[in-house]
Write a protein that holds these residues in place. Structure first.
Motif, PDB file in Angstrom:
ATOM      1  N   ARG A  57       0.840  -1.202   0.000  1.00 49.85           N
ATOM      2  CA  ARG A  57       0.000   0.000   0.000  1.00 49.85           C
ATOM      3  C   ARG A  57       0.868   1.242   0.000  1.00 49.85           C
ATOM      4  NH1 ARG A  57      -2.280   1.593   5.931  1.00 49.85           N
ATOM      5  NH2 ARG A  57      -0.520   0.929   7.208  1.00 49.85           N
ATOM      6  N   LYS A  58       0.238   2.338  -0.390  1.00 46.07           N
ATOM      7  CA  LYS A  58       0.851   3.663  -0.295  1.00 46.07           C
ATOM      8  C   LYS A  58      -0.092   4.541   0.527  1.00 46.07           C
ATOM      9  CE  LYS A  58       1.389   4.434  -4.745  1.00 46.07           C
ATOM     10  NZ  LYS A  58       1.788   5.126  -5.999  1.00 46.07           N
ATOM     11  N   ARG A  59       0.481   5.292   1.449  1.00 42.62           N
ATOM     12  CA  ARG A  59      -0.348   6.151   2.300  1.00 42.62           C
ATOM     13  C   ARG A  59       0.389   7.445   2.608  1.00 42.62           C
ATOM     14  NH1 ARG A  59       1.895   5.685   7.425  1.00 42.62           N
ATOM     15  NH2 ARG A  59       3.088   3.757   7.794  1.00 42.62           N
ATOM     16  N   GLN A  60      -0.372   8.441   2.985  1.00 35.22           N
ATOM     17  CA  GLN A  60       0.206   9.721   3.372  1.00 35.22           C
ATOM     18  C   GLN A  60       0.679   9.632   4.816  1.00 35.22           C
ATOM     19  OE1 GLN A  60      -2.428  13.267   3.894  1.00 35.22           O
ATOM     20  NE2 GLN A  60      -1.212  14.161   2.248  1.00 35.22           N
ATOM     21  N   ASP A  61       1.864  10.142   5.089  1.00 34.20           N
ATOM     22  CA  ASP A  61       2.386  10.133   6.449  1.00 34.20           C
ATOM     23  C   ASP A  61       1.584  11.112   7.308  1.00 34.20           C
ATOM     24  OD1 ASP A  61       4.157   9.418   8.535  1.00 34.20           O
ATOM     25  OD2 ASP A  61       5.300  11.253   8.199  1.00 34.20           O
ATOM     26  N   LYS A  62       1.149  10.672   8.486  1.00 34.75           N
ATOM     27  CA  LYS A  62       0.306  11.503   9.340  1.00 34.75           C
ATOM     28  C   LYS A  62       1.040  12.741   9.847  1.00 34.75           C
ATOM     29  CE  LYS A  62      -2.541   7.620  10.918  1.00 34.75           C
ATOM     30  NZ  LYS A  62      -2.991   6.826  12.089  1.00 34.75           N
ATOM     31  N   GLU A  63       2.320  12.605  10.159  1.00 37.95           N
ATOM     32  CA  GLU A  63       3.066  13.723  10.722  1.00 37.95           C
ATOM     33  C   GLU A  63       3.577  14.681   9.655  1.00 37.95           C
ATOM     34  OE1 GLU A  63       6.163  12.269  13.193  1.00 37.95           O
ATOM     35  OE2 GLU A  63       4.805  11.254  14.604  1.00 37.95           O
ATOM     36  N   HIS A  64       3.803  14.169   8.444  1.00 34.11           N
ATOM     37  CA  HIS A  64       4.350  14.994   7.369  1.00 34.11           C
ATOM     38  C   HIS A  64       3.504  14.781   6.112  1.00 34.11           C
ATOM     39  CE1 HIS A  64       7.688  13.759  10.094  1.00 34.11           C
ATOM     40  NE2 HIS A  64       7.889  15.062  10.106  1.00 34.11           N
ATOM     41  N   PRO A  65       2.496  15.631   5.901  1.00 37.46           N
ATOM     42  CA  PRO A  65       1.520  15.414   4.826  1.00 37.46           C
ATOM     43  C   PRO A  65       2.124  15.311   3.433  1.00 37.46           C
ATOM     44  CG  PRO A  65       0.758  17.099   6.358  1.00 37.46           C
ATOM     45  CD  PRO A  65       2.171  16.792   6.730  1.00 37.46           C
ATOM     46  N   ARG A  66       3.276  15.943   3.191  1.00 41.27           N
ATOM     47  CA  ARG A  66       3.830  15.879   1.838  1.00 41.27           C
ATOM     48  C   ARG A  66       4.640  14.611   1.594  1.00 41.27           C
ATOM     49  NH1 ARG A  66       8.366  20.735   1.990  1.00 41.27           N
ATOM     50  NH2 ARG A  66       9.465  20.102   3.877  1.00 41.27           N
TER      51      ARG A  66
ATOM     52  N   THR B  92       4.907  10.514   1.289  1.00 41.72           N
ATOM     53  CA  THR B  92       4.165   9.286   1.011  1.00 41.72           C
ATOM     54  C   THR B  92       4.965   8.095   1.523  1.00 41.72           C
ATOM     55  OG1 THR B  92       3.121  10.227  -0.965  1.00 41.72           O
ATOM     56  CG2 THR B  92       3.159   7.829  -0.782  1.00 41.72           C
ATOM     57  N   VAL B  93       4.288   7.196   2.207  1.00 40.86           N
ATOM     58  CA  VAL B  93       4.936   5.990   2.737  1.00 40.86           C
ATOM     59  C   VAL B  93       4.594   4.818   1.826  1.00 40.86           C
ATOM     60  CG1 VAL B  93       5.220   4.463   4.717  1.00 40.86           C
ATOM     61  CG2 VAL B  93       4.708   6.898   5.077  1.00 40.86           C
ATOM     62  N   TRP B  94       5.616   4.232   1.224  1.00 41.33           N
ATOM     63  CA  TRP B  94       5.462   3.032   0.400  1.00 41.33           C
ATOM     64  C   TRP B  94       5.768   1.828   1.291  1.00 41.33           C
ATOM     65  CZ3 TRP B  94       5.844   3.301  -5.383  1.00 41.33           C
ATOM     66  CH2 TRP B  94       5.787   4.609  -5.863  1.00 41.33           C
ATOM     67  N   GLU B  95       4.795   0.928   1.444  1.00 44.53           N
ATOM     68  CA  GLU B  95       4.992  -0.260   2.272  1.00 44.53           C
ATOM     69  C   GLU B  95       5.135  -1.486   1.380  1.00 44.53           C
ATOM     70  OE1 GLU B  95       2.886  -2.804   5.900  1.00 44.53           O
ATOM     71  OE2 GLU B  95       2.100  -0.839   5.307  1.00 44.53           O
ATOM     72  N   PHE B  96       6.271  -2.160   1.522  1.00 48.82           N
ATOM     73  CA  PHE B  96       6.565  -3.342   0.705  1.00 48.82           C
ATOM     74  C   PHE B  96       6.675  -4.581   1.587  1.00 48.82           C
ATOM     75  CE2 PHE B  96       8.180   0.058  -1.993  1.00 48.82           C
ATOM     76  CZ  PHE B  96       7.869  -0.364  -3.276  1.00 48.82           C
ATOM     77  N   ARG B  97       6.226  -5.720   1.058  1.00 41.94           N
ATOM     78  CA  ARG B  97       6.632  -7.010   1.612  1.00 41.94           C
ATOM     79  C   ARG B  97       8.005  -7.289   1.018  1.00 41.94           C
ATOM     80  NH1 ARG B  97       2.588  -9.874   0.227  1.00 41.94           N
ATOM     81  NH2 ARG B  97       1.525  -9.984   2.242  1.00 41.94           N
TER      82      ARG B  97
ATOM     83  N   ILE C 182      10.981   9.054  -7.286  1.00 39.08           N
ATOM     84  CA  ILE C 182      10.729   9.671  -5.990  1.00 39.08           C
ATOM     85  C   ILE C 182      12.047  10.138  -5.395  1.00 39.08           C
ATOM     86  CG2 ILE C 182       8.642   8.350  -5.432  1.00 39.08           C
ATOM     87  CD1 ILE C 182      10.380   6.404  -3.879  1.00 39.08           C
ATOM     88  N   SER C 183      11.954  10.987  -4.380  1.00 35.17           N
ATOM     89  CA  SER C 183      13.111  11.358  -3.563  1.00 35.17           C
ATOM     90  C   SER C 183      12.908  10.718  -2.201  1.00 35.17           C
ATOM     91  CB  SER C 183      13.218  12.879  -3.428  1.00 35.17           C
ATOM     92  OG  SER C 183      13.503  13.472  -4.673  1.00 35.17           O
ATOM     93  N   ILE C 184      13.807   9.821  -1.825  1.00 35.73           N
ATOM     94  CA  ILE C 184      13.639   9.043  -0.597  1.00 35.73           C
ATOM     95  C   ILE C 184      14.164   9.835   0.596  1.00 35.73           C
ATOM     96  CG2 ILE C 184      14.337   6.948   0.615  1.00 35.73           C
ATOM     97  CD1 ILE C 184      14.373   5.521  -2.061  1.00 35.73           C
ATOM     98  N   VAL C 185      13.318   9.924   1.625  1.00 40.14           N
ATOM     99  CA  VAL C 185      13.704  10.589   2.867  1.00 40.14           C
ATOM    100  C   VAL C 185      14.369   9.599   3.807  1.00 40.14           C
ATOM    101  CG1 VAL C 185      12.859  11.874   4.858  1.00 40.14           C
ATOM    102  CG2 VAL C 185      11.828  12.248   2.607  1.00 40.14           C
ATOM    103  N   LYS C 186      13.763   8.428   3.959  1.00 31.72           N
ATOM    104  CA  LYS C 186      14.362   7.389   4.795  1.00 31.72           C
ATOM    105  C   LYS C 186      13.752   6.041   4.431  1.00 31.72           C
ATOM    106  CE  LYS C 186      11.144   8.061   8.677  1.00 31.72           C
ATOM    107  NZ  LYS C 186      11.034   8.306  10.132  1.00 31.72           N
ATOM    108  N   ILE C 187      14.498   4.986   4.773  1.00 31.96           N
ATOM    109  CA  ILE C 187      14.036   3.610   4.561  1.00 31.96           C
ATOM    110  C   ILE C 187      14.180   2.882   5.893  1.00 31.96           C
ATOM    111  CG2 ILE C 187      14.295   1.509   3.214  1.00 31.96           C
ATOM    112  CD1 ILE C 187      15.788   3.083   1.111  1.00 31.96           C
TER     113      ILE C 187
END
Length: 433
Positions: free
Chosen positions: A119-128, A130-135, A157-162
């Motif tokens: 799934r992809k979702r918007q981060d609650k603390e930082h609206p801009r 997007t959190v990509w969740e992978f198995r 994308i520009s990755i902030v953290k993994i």
């Protein structure tokens, strides 16, 4: 990857590129379109419910389920259509495309299984963000981090953290669109001054302000090549320490060139190695005195002591712009080497013991020499920041080469912390003192 796999990926990529050229519609807009179609369909079904119900009852041979659905068409539409809409809203568009891109950059396990986008979702603390969740298909986090640049290019994308998710079978990628970037210049404003006890603000990352709390992380090590902006960052931190009531000590071996008159009026400056040793001796004596005061009152740290006694012992902050130049003994006389050894010893004492007693070091260097900053000092510098640097200096400051890999060669004021957070430091005008 087999020949058929490559062919199928190429074929699907051609169609995706064709669709993107025609549409260019982001996921959110598509999902809003689905909601609008669902609502429009509900209005149409409502207007036709009597006609559909009458038609269903006029047909002789119709299954009971179909008859019930057409007789009660509005409730049926709400239930079935709502279920379909819910699936469409949570479905991560581009799941297959993401898998193709990850396979194309070689992010697969030994069984040639590719991570699955859940799934992809918007981060609650930082609206801009997007959190990509992978198995992750048993691919460890270190491999994802090694392929960060390839992931950014593949997923656009520009990755902030993994990081790992709730379990190690999940990997979360925090990212922003490639169009989102840090500004080249961020001007300091007094409104950025933190109201928390001794929190210093360094700049802004894609996730927001980057701060360090000297109460918990007492010492800071700054690195960066000439022109990277580390001297400006050092002054920014010292300025905030002054605003918060600290006594600031500065070592400047260029005769005051780097620090204007206003600094000499507000701080205690030392311009020679002898003066530096005297300053550090005074700081160590103050450390020992505070150690006795805290032991006598049973207080664990400076804040607890001030609160218990009603006193207001200030925090003491020592800053040095080119600490490597101070500690380098190459070509020095025997007497100079003995003097430098004493300076090094005092710095090591403060680095080890200063936290509880409110005595802090902020040291900066541009020298890519691992032998210059001794381990007994460096190992106690818990918060490390590096600007533009080569791989050697980055390795010395951060214990990795991320500064060399992620900071552009022409960047000024762009830094990366030890945990991989890239930020733009605030540009501080000394007249603001």
């Amino acid at each position: 990857m087999t020949r058929d796999d490559k062919f199928n990926i190429q074929r699907r990529t051609v169609w995706r590129n064709f669709w993107q050229r025609l549409s260019g519609v982001p996921d959110l807009a598509v999902k809003l379109l689905f909601v609008a179609l669902y609502l429009a369909g509900m209005v149409w079904v409502w207007s036709k419910q009597e006609a559909v119900s009458a038609y269903a009852q006029s047909v002789e041979f119709m299954s009971p389920i179909m008859l019930a659905a057409m007789t009660h068409i509005v409730p049926a539409y709400l239930i079935v259509g709502g279920a379909v809409l819910a699936v469409l809203m949570v479905y991560p568009f581009g799941r297959k495309a993401a898998q193709d891109q990850l396979r194309s950059i070689g992010l697969v396990n030994r069984a040639e299984m590719v991570p699955e986008l859940l799934r992809k979702r918007q981060d609650k603390e930082h609206p801009r963000v997007t959190v990509w969740e992978f198995r992750n298909q048993s691919i460890p986090l270190a491999v994802w981090e090694e392929k960060q640049a390839a992931l950014e290019a593949a997923l656009d994308i520009s990755i902030v953290k993994i990081i790992y998710g709730k379990s190690r079978s999940r990997v979360l990628i925090y990212a922003v669109p490639t169009q989102t970037s840090l500004p080249d210049i961020l001007r300091w404003s007094d409104s950025y001054l933190s109201s928390d006890s001794f929190v210093l603000t360094l700049g802004e990352s894609l996730l927001g302000p980057v701060t360090v709390n000297l109460v918990h992380i007492p010492h800071i090590l700054l690195g960066g090549s000439t022109g990277s902006g580390k001297s400006v960052l050092l002054k920014l931190l010292l300025m905030q320490a002054l605003h918060k009531g600290a006594e600031v000590y500065i070592a400047d071996f260029k005769g005051g060139v780097d620090f204007s008159k206003v600094w000499r009026e507000k701080c205690r400056m030392c311009f020679t190695e002898a003066e530096l040793l005297d300053t550090l001796d005074n700081l160590v004596r103050e450390l020992e005195q505070r150690k006795g005061l805290l032991a006598k009152t049973g207080c664990p740290n400076l804040d607890a002591y001030n609160e218990a006694t009603g006193e207001n012992l200030p925090r003491l902050v020592f800053g040095c712009d080119e600490v490597a130049e101070v500690l380098d003994r190459t070509g020095r006389s025997k007497g100079d080497k003995e003097l430098l050894a004493q300076i090094e010893s005092r710095l090591a004492t403060i680095a080890r013991l200063g936290r509880a007693f409110g005595i802090h070091l902020i040291l900066a260097t541009q020298r890519p020499d691992a032998n210059i900053i001794p381990g007994q000092i460096k190992n106690n510098m818990d918060f490390r920041v590096c600007g533009r640097a080569d791989s050697v200096l980055s390795q010395i400051i951060l214990d990795n080469t991320s500064a060399a890999d992620q900071i552009p060669k022409d960047a000024r004021g762009r830094f990366i912390t030890g945990d991989g957070t890239v930020f733009q430091g605030y540009l501080f005008d000394e007249e603001q003192l």
